[in-house]
Design an enzyme around this catalytic site. Structure first.
Site, PDB file in Angstrom:
ATOM      1  N   ASP A  67       0.844  -1.198   0.000  1.00  0.00           N
ATOM      2  CA  ASP A  67       0.000   0.000   0.000  1.00  0.00           C
ATOM      3  C   ASP A  67       0.880   1.249   0.000  1.00  0.00           C
ATOM      4  O   ASP A  67       1.685   1.463   0.903  1.00  0.00           O
ATOM      5  CB  ASP A  67      -0.896   0.003   1.233  1.00  0.00           C
ATOM      6  CG  ASP A  67      -2.081   0.943   1.086  1.00  0.00           C
ATOM      7  OD1 ASP A  67      -1.891   2.081   0.626  1.00  0.00           O
ATOM      8  OD2 ASP A  67      -3.203   0.542   1.428  1.00  0.00           O
ATOM      9  N   SER A 117      -7.044   4.218  -1.786  1.00  0.00           N
ATOM     10  CA  SER A 117      -6.859   2.766  -1.759  1.00  0.00           C
ATOM     11  C   SER A 117      -8.137   1.989  -2.057  1.00  0.00           C
ATOM     12  O   SER A 117      -8.064   0.866  -2.572  1.00  0.00           O
ATOM     13  CB  SER A 117      -6.330   2.337  -0.388  1.00  0.00           C
ATOM     14  OG  SER A 117      -5.058   2.877  -0.143  1.00  0.00           O
ATOM     15  N   GLU A 237      -6.000  -6.425  25.053  1.00  0.00           N
ATOM     16  CA  GLU A 237      -5.231  -5.249  25.459  1.00  0.00           C
ATOM     17  C   GLU A 237      -6.104  -4.204  26.153  1.00  0.00           C
ATOM     18  O   GLU A 237      -5.765  -3.028  26.194  1.00  0.00           O
ATOM     19  CB  GLU A 237      -4.535  -4.648  24.243  1.00  0.00           C
ATOM     20  CG  GLU A 237      -3.517  -5.602  23.634  1.00  0.00           C
ATOM     21  CD  GLU A 237      -2.868  -5.072  22.373  1.00  0.00           C
ATOM     22  OE1 GLU A 237      -1.694  -4.680  22.430  1.00  0.00           O
ATOM     23  OE2 GLU A 237      -3.544  -5.041  21.326  1.00  0.00           O
TER      24      GLU A 237
END
Length: 524
Positions: A67, A117, A237
């Site tokens: 990318d 993108s 997390e």
């Protein structure tokens, strides 16, 4: 005026008028040059390269997308990788640069010269160009218009592969619901519909879990846990989910595939992992489906990966695991691998992060090259778009690619001191045309820290600044919230059945047609 009948003197040889031209003889110094001998060897290797033009000859297809990996990024990453191995760098070749065929790809969207993108990856995956900001739907749909998108959906190469009984995989260092990976399996008139969408349309995460073709995507590895979890649930997390509909898509995915074996394997386990330890422990032979979501948002930059509290795998490790699972399929496979954070490093104005991720991306390609056969596997490496990232200034050969420009004696300049611009200040080889500009953050390996600091555009005095440090952000000319994409062509490299069809300058949508032909994806 010269008499046309007079004898000519050429290269020390007297050539009489009317006689045959003398044939030059290559001197020994020329024939013995390493440049000459290597060039001749590469020519012979290229001339002997077999071409497989048979439709359907590619049992397997691996599509690598760097990318934001424009040509200047490839060049700079090549030099960095070489210098990391003790070379001057310029002579090095990244893994995919060893592939026998290459070309150029035009990247514009239907409504933008400089693309995004979503529209670019949609073109690659469907063979149809579309607008910026959306994927899997035709370009006549206004961005964000849910109602208009219904009935205008497109079919992707991954969906076709699933429909033919092939195993499939999606791997990315970005959120798995982000534009590039999402364009392989979802349809959305707005790329931002990652965990919620207007009434009448489904969000991107839900489309992944509810994937309707074949027996479902076999391997999904990347970031983006937050799009799969409700707000009331925290992950490994201690980060909460983003979903407001109460759905826990991780649990839905596990329930959908629990106890179901793959069409071509007795393995029935549906394994979900959130950290590297659990990932490493996955046994491909005993696993039917694998879902790995390693961060609430994007995965770490490669340089920053050791700082992750829960630990996460590298792109090359994820590629290896995906191949180990997919290669068991008797009907072949389709795998898309994205180096998503190359793009993000550039947006933050950090060449160090962008290039470090590009080097890791090349390692992932090497894993695929070393573990597949070019006789039956088509590997394509390309980018969705470029960035306004430049390499200039006449630095001497072997100069640190992240360093300041140092001249050489061929230009009458000292080789040990940085060159000074007309404003009396040194400057770097690498720079950006726009963005937030200069920052010197020392050993900071997370480029995104830059967004929390004020913009600092224009020229700075770099005399006492270590520009090779991980936390250095290059100067930028035009002040923008973040550095932008570039609009020029990007490279494409390929090996395997049909790879030669990617030579020349092509539209981005053409890539789909090569994959479809080589892999027999449109077979009845």
């Amino acid at each position: 005026m010269r008499n046309p009948m007079a004898p000519l003197a050429l290269a020390g040889t007297l050539i009489l008028s009317g006689s045959a031209f003398a044939k030059p003889v290559l001197p020994e110094a020329q024939r013995d040059s390493s440049w000459f001998t290597e060039g001749q060897a590469n020519l012979e290797k290229s001339a002997a390269q077999p071409i497989n033009n048979k439709p359907g000859a590619a049992k397997n297809i691996i599509l690598f997308v760097g990318d934001g990996m424009g040509i200047s990024t490839v060049t700079a990453a090549r030099i960095l990788a070489g210098q990391q191995q003790g070379m001057s760098g310029e002579e090095y070749r990244l893994s995919f640069e060893e592939m026998p065929f290459s070309g150029l790809i035009k990247t514009y969207n239907t409504n933008q010269q400089t693309p995004d993108s979503a529209g670019t990856m949609s073109a690659i995956m469907t063979g149809v160009k579309t607008r910026a900001g959306m994927f899997g739907v035709t370009g006549d749909v206004p961005r964000g218009d849910c109602a208009a998108s219904r009935g205008r959906e497109l079919v992707t190469a991954l969906e076709l592969a699933e429909g033919l009984g092939k195993r499939t995989g999606v791997v990315s260092t970005a959120r798995i619901t982000h534009a590039t990976p999402a364009a392989t399996y979802a349809k959305a008139a707005e790329r931002g519909w990652e965990y919620s969408a207007p009434e009448g349309c489904r969000d991107i995460a839900a489309q992944l879990v509810e994937f309707p073709y074949g027996d479902g995507i076999d391997v999904v590895l990347g970031g983006g846990r937050r799009a799969f979890l409700p707000k009331e649930v925290t992950d490994l997390e201690s980060e909460p989910g983003r979903r407001e509909d109460g759905r826990n898509l991780v649990q839905e995915w596990q329930q959908r595939y629990a106890g179901k074996s793959n069409r071509d394997s007795k393995a029935s386990a549906a394994v979900y992992v959130e950290d590297r330890k659990a990932f490493v422990d996955v046994d491909p032979a005993a696993t039917g489906k694998l879902l790995g979501l390693f961060e609430p948002s994007h995965m770490r930059y490669e340089a920053n990966r050791p700082q992750d509290t829960a630990s996460e795998p590298s792109l090359s490790e994820m590629t290896g695991k995906a191949l180990a699972m997919l290669e068991r399929g008797k009907d072949g496979y389709f795998l898309m691998v994205e180096g998503g954070r190359i793009d993000h490093g550039h947006h933050a104005g950090s060449a160090h992060n962008a290039l470090t991720d590009a080097v890791e991306f090349a390692r992932a390609v090497r894993v695929a090259m070393d573990n597949t056969d070019p006789e039956d596997t088509l590997i394509i490496v390309t980018a969705d778009h470029s960035h306004v990232f430049t390499m200039a200034g006449y630095p001497t050969r072997g100069n640190p690619i992240l360093g300041k420009v140092v001249g050489n004696d061929s230009r009458g300049e000292p080789e040990s001191e940085p060159k000074l611009a007309d404003d009396g200040k040194p400057y770097t080889t690498l720079g950006y045309a726009n963005g937030r500009g200069f920052a010197a953050l020392g050993d900071e390996t997370d480029a995104d820290v830059r967004y929390g600091l004020p913009a600092s555009n224009g020229r700075k005095d770099l005399a006492e600044v270590d520009t090779t440090a991980p936390g250095f952000h290059q100067e930028a000319l035009v002040p923008t919230e973040a550095e932008t994409h570039g609009g020029e062509d990007v490279g494409i490299w390929a090996r395997g059945p049909g790879a030669h069809l990617l030579s020349g300058t092509r539209e981005q949508s053409y890539i789909f047609h090569v994959m479809a032909r080589s892999g027999g994806l449109l077979a009845d």
